[in-house]
Design a protein around this motif. Structure first.
Motif, PDB file in Angstrom:
ATOM      1  N   ARG A 272     -54.812 -20.190 -21.614  1.00 36.72           N
ATOM      2  CA  ARG A 272     -53.396 -20.171 -22.012  1.00 36.72           C
ATOM      3  C   ARG A 272     -53.272 -19.707 -23.469  1.00 36.72           C
TER       4      ARG A 272
ATOM      5  N   GLY B 208     -38.525 -23.328 -31.023  1.00 44.03           N
ATOM      6  CA  GLY B 208     -39.046 -24.029 -29.843  1.00 44.03           C
ATOM      7  C   GLY B 208     -40.317 -23.384 -29.315  1.00 44.03           C
ATOM      8  N   GLU B 209     -40.321 -22.069 -29.260  1.00 44.44           N
ATOM      9  CA  GLU B 209     -41.526 -21.357 -28.835  1.00 44.44           C
ATOM     10  C   GLU B 209     -42.667 -21.610 -29.810  1.00 44.44           C
TER      11      GLU B 209
ATOM     12  N   ARG C   1     -43.206 -24.224 -31.645  1.00 46.00           N
ATOM     13  CA  ARG C   1     -43.756 -25.576 -31.434  1.00 46.00           C
ATOM     14  C   ARG C   1     -44.693 -25.609 -30.228  1.00 46.00           C
ATOM     15  N   TRP C   2     -44.282 -25.005 -29.110  1.00 40.07           N
ATOM     16  CA  TRP C   2     -45.139 -24.993 -27.924  1.00 40.07           C
ATOM     17  C   TRP C   2     -46.406 -24.189 -28.163  1.00 40.07           C
ATOM     18  N   LEU C   3     -46.275 -23.062 -28.818  1.00 41.47           N
ATOM     19  CA  LEU C   3     -47.456 -22.234 -29.097  1.00 41.47           C
ATOM     20  C   LEU C   3     -48.446 -22.968 -29.986  1.00 41.47           C
TER      21      LEU C   3
ATOM     22  N   TYR D  73     -48.791 -26.195 -30.062  1.00 44.06           N
ATOM     23  CA  TYR D  73     -49.372 -27.199 -29.169  1.00 44.06           C
ATOM     24  C   TYR D  73     -50.473 -26.574 -28.314  1.00 44.06           C
ATOM     25  N   PHE D  74     -50.201 -25.389 -27.742  1.00 44.44           N
ATOM     26  CA  PHE D  74     -51.203 -24.703 -26.929  1.00 44.44           C
ATOM     27  C   PHE D  74     -52.454 -24.412 -27.749  1.00 44.44           C
TER      28      PHE D  74
ATOM     29  N   GLU E  48     -54.430 -27.674 -28.226  1.00 45.87           N
ATOM     30  CA  GLU E  48     -55.101 -28.045 -26.975  1.00 45.87           C
ATOM     31  C   GLU E  48     -56.310 -27.152 -26.703  1.00 45.87           C
TER      32      GLU E  48
END
Length: 101
Positions: A43, A82-83, A85-87, A89-90, A93
């Motif tokens: 991912r 928002g993108e 923040r998710w990126l 997080y990815f 991880e």
């Protein structure tokens, strides 16, 4: 639990012969745990490639790391907060998966 060994992934006889019997190459590893890690890394790799593509579309230079690409993409306004923040997080991880945290 489905398991796998490193030996089952070795490419040729030279590699196989380099590992002693019942050593590291023969330890049973949980396939599902490996797949979860692979998915996290996959991912992040896809995200990095996508961001670099977006950056080149707006005349920016591709970045060496995902974290740099996220920052540059946000600064160039090709992704939303928002993108971003998710990126991030990815990326965290994927790093956990790579470094066994």
């Amino acid at each position: 639990m489905e398991t796998i060994t490193l030996r089952s992934l070795l490419g040729d006889r030279r590699q196989d012969n380099a590992f002693v019997a019942d050593g590291a190459a023969d330890i049973l590893v949980d396939v599902n745990a490996v797949h979860l890690k692979i998915n996290a890394i996959h991912r992040a790799l896809v995200a990095h490639e996508a961001l670099n593509h977006l950056l080149t579309c707006v005349g920016q230079t591709p970045c060496q790391t995902l974290s740099e690409a996220i920052a540059q993409a946000r600064a160039s306004r090709v992704i939303t907060r928002g993108e971003e923040r998710w990126l991030k997080y990815f990326n965290v991880e994927a790093n956990k998966a790579k470094h066994n945290f």
